[in-house]
Design a protein around this motif. Structure first.
Motif, short mmCIF file in Angstrom:
data_model
loop_
_atom_site.label_atom_id
_atom_site.label_comp_id
_atom_site.label_asym_id
_atom_site.label_seq_id
_atom_site.Cartn_x
_atom_site.Cartn_y
_atom_site.Cartn_z
N LEU A 47 43.12 31.96 62.92
CA LEU A 47 43.36 33.04 61.96
C LEU A 47 43.78 32.37 60.66
N LEU A 48 43.21 32.84 59.55
CA LEU A 48 43.45 32.22 58.25
C LEU A 48 44.24 33.16 57.35
N VAL A 49 45.41 32.71 56.94
CA VAL A 49 46.19 33.45 55.94
C VAL A 49 46.00 32.72 54.62
N SER A 50 45.34 33.37 53.68
CA SER A 50 44.96 32.67 52.45
C SER A 50 45.52 33.34 51.21
N SER A 51 46.21 32.54 50.42
CA SER A 51 46.58 32.94 49.07
C SER A 51 45.36 32.77 48.18
N GLY A 52 45.53 33.01 46.91
CA GLY A 52 44.45 32.71 45.96
C GLY A 52 43.87 33.88 45.22
N ALA A 53 44.12 35.11 45.68
CA ALA A 53 43.51 36.26 45.01
C ALA A 53 43.95 36.37 43.55
N VAL A 54 45.25 36.24 43.32
CA VAL A 54 45.76 36.36 41.95
C VAL A 54 45.22 35.21 41.09
N ALA A 55 45.20 34.00 41.66
CA ALA A 55 44.69 32.85 40.91
C ALA A 55 43.22 33.02 40.58
N PHE A 56 42.43 33.52 41.53
CA PHE A 56 41.01 33.76 41.28
C PHE A 56 40.84 34.83 40.20
N GLY A 57 41.65 35.89 40.30
CA GLY A 57 41.56 36.97 39.31
C GLY A 57 41.96 36.53 37.93
N ARG A 58 42.95 35.68 37.87
CA ARG A 58 43.42 35.15 36.59
C ARG A 58 42.30 34.37 35.91
N GLY A 59 41.50 33.67 36.70
CA GLY A 59 40.38 32.93 36.14
C GLY A 59 39.23 33.82 35.71
N LYS A 66 51.20 41.31 26.67
CA LYS A 66 52.20 42.38 26.68
C LYS A 66 52.10 43.29 27.90
N ILE A 67 51.04 43.18 28.69
CA ILE A 67 50.89 44.04 29.87
C ILE A 67 52.03 43.79 30.86
N ASP A 68 52.51 44.86 31.49
CA ASP A 68 53.57 44.77 32.50
C ASP A 68 53.18 43.72 33.55
N PRO A 69 54.10 42.79 33.88
CA PRO A 69 53.77 41.69 34.81
C PRO A 69 53.28 42.17 36.18
N ILE A 70 53.87 43.25 36.68
CA ILE A 70 53.46 43.76 38.00
C ILE A 70 52.05 44.31 37.93
N LEU A 71 51.76 45.08 36.86
CA LEU A 71 50.42 45.64 36.69
C LEU A 71 49.40 44.50 36.51
N LYS A 72 49.80 43.49 35.76
CA LYS A 72 48.92 42.34 35.52
C LYS A 72 48.55 41.69 36.86
N LYS A 73 49.56 41.52 37.71
CA LYS A 73 49.31 40.89 39.01
C LYS A 73 48.42 41.77 39.88
N GLN A 74 48.64 43.08 39.83
CA GLN A 74 47.81 44.01 40.62
C GLN A 74 46.35 43.94 40.19
N ILE A 75 46.12 43.89 38.88
CA ILE A 75 44.75 43.81 38.36
C ILE A 75 44.09 42.51 38.81
N TRP A 76 44.81 41.41 38.64
CA TRP A 76 44.25 40.12 39.05
C TRP A 76 44.00 40.07 40.56
N ALA A 77 44.93 40.62 41.34
CA ALA A 77 44.79 40.59 42.80
C ALA A 77 43.59 41.41 43.25
N SER A 78 43.43 42.61 42.68
CA SER A 78 42.34 43.49 43.11
C SER A 78 40.98 42.92 42.73
N SER A 79 40.91 42.25 41.59
CA SER A 79 39.66 41.61 41.17
C SER A 79 39.43 40.30 41.91
N GLY A 80 40.49 39.50 41.98
CA GLY A 80 40.38 38.17 42.56
C GLY A 80 40.13 38.17 44.06
#
Length: 361
Positions: A47-59, A66-80
């Protein structure tokens, strides 16, 4: 005594999957996937537990500062997350290995029925030769219910599926007796059953992408080892690291496992952040629970009941001084528990089979 893994949870951290500057390290991912496919062909369920969604989204997506940090992370996570899982799918497909995507929040581990449903799904996937790729659902997780980081999620997952082995891959060789960047610091290769307190020597440095640090990894590894799971912390940037860890050739930190605990105890062991109520018990009940005899928690030993909870919820147990003793599953709801405080000849409030005591209690 090291044993060959039968069910292995592998956690890959963000800094393993990304290059300097945050760009995805596809070569590193490909190497790890090749190793996982080989382990599977050797009969190990992975079973693989993988980070990386936020990092991929950030790229992928540039957002205003100025965007709220939590919203920023949510956007990056959902895309990444799309990019992350598609990359894994393509890499595993080269080895004829099917994968699935599992996104979870802490709430998924709180309810016993929900927990068992998720456990059955994961066990069904690995029985069919499918590799679950598990990540936190950052898009919907709220701050107070976020995992500390994916080390916590990996430890929870290992306990859930009754895994015998857990490998936490980071960007250093393991636990050091000082800052890993200090040449004088030495790698601690073995942490034994007695689990020494390492907080004084572990570097508090956190990664640029992840939420946790080495102290989080150590605490989660210690908890998993206490439940009977053999745990390694190793450097995912090194070639053939998974092979070398399992063959005892890698520089790493190994956590020696205690005897295995039953599955219900494993669920409760991680429940200290999910409890719905609390009971304070007297000295007699405390001594009974701590004795070598099999003892349930009876109402006669309860001094007070706090919280609004239902039958089946996780309850924290403390003594009169406020010291945390353990966790258990309530056999009846809070109104009835209140009525039974101090009464003799009552059914257990927490049955021994659903009781988990902390080691330092």
């Amino acid at each position: 005594m090291l044993q060959k893994p039968k069910i292995l949870v592998i956690k890959i951290g963000s800094n393993v999957l990304t290059k300097e500057g945050g760009r995805p390290d596809i070569e590193r991912m490909s190497s790890l996937v090749t190793q996982i496919a080989s382990l599977k062909s050797d009969g190990i369920k992975v079973l693989l537990v993988s980070s990386g969604a936020v990092a991929f989204g950030r790229g992928e997506i540039k957002l205003p500062e100025k965007i709220d940090p939590i919203l920023k992370k949510q956007i990056w996570a959902s895309s990444g997350q799309i990019e992350l899982i598609n990359t894994y799918k393509g890499l595993f497909k080269k080895h004829d290995v099917a994968i699935s995507q599992i996104l979870v929040t802490k709430e998924d581990f709180r309810d016993r029925k929900h927990y068992l449903n998720m456990r059955n799904c994961l066990l069904g996937l690995i029985t069919q030769g499918i590799v679950p790729v598990i990540n936190e659902n950052d898009t919907v997780a709220i701050t107070e219910l976020m995992f500390t980081d994916n080390d916590e999620l990996a430890s929870l997952t290992a306990a859930m599926v009754n895994a015998d082995s857990l490998i936490l891959l980071t960007n250093v060789d393991g636990i050091f007796d000082g800052n890993p960047s200090d040449p004088k610091s030495k790698l601690i290769s073995l942490i034994g059953n007695k689990m020494p307190d390492l907080e004084e020597v572990i570097s508090p440095i956190k990664s640029s992408f992840g939420r946790g640090g080495m102290l989080t990894k150590t605490n989660m590894a210690k908890k998993a080892a206490e439940l009977g799971i053999q745990v390694w912390i190793a450097n995912g940037k090194k070639e053939n690291i998974l092979f070398d860890v399992i063959n005892q050739k890698a520089a790493s930190t190994f956590f020696e496992p205690n005897p295995k605990k039953q599955s219900t105890k494993k669920w409760l062991a991680h429940g200290d952040q999910y409890f719905k109520g609390e009971v304070v018990i007297n000295e007699g009940a405390k001594n009974a629970l701590a004795s070598n005899k099999i003892s349930s928690l009876l109402p006669v030993g309860i001094i007070s009941v706090k919280g609004d909870f239902s039958k089946g919820d996780i309850i924290r147990i403390t003594d009169e001084s406020g010291v945390k003793i353990g966790l258990g599953k309530a056999e009846y709801p809070s109104p009835i528990a209140q009525e039974k405080i101090g009464l003799k000849n009552q059914k257990p409030f927490i049955h021994y089979d659903y009781l988990y005591l902390f080691q330092n209690a």
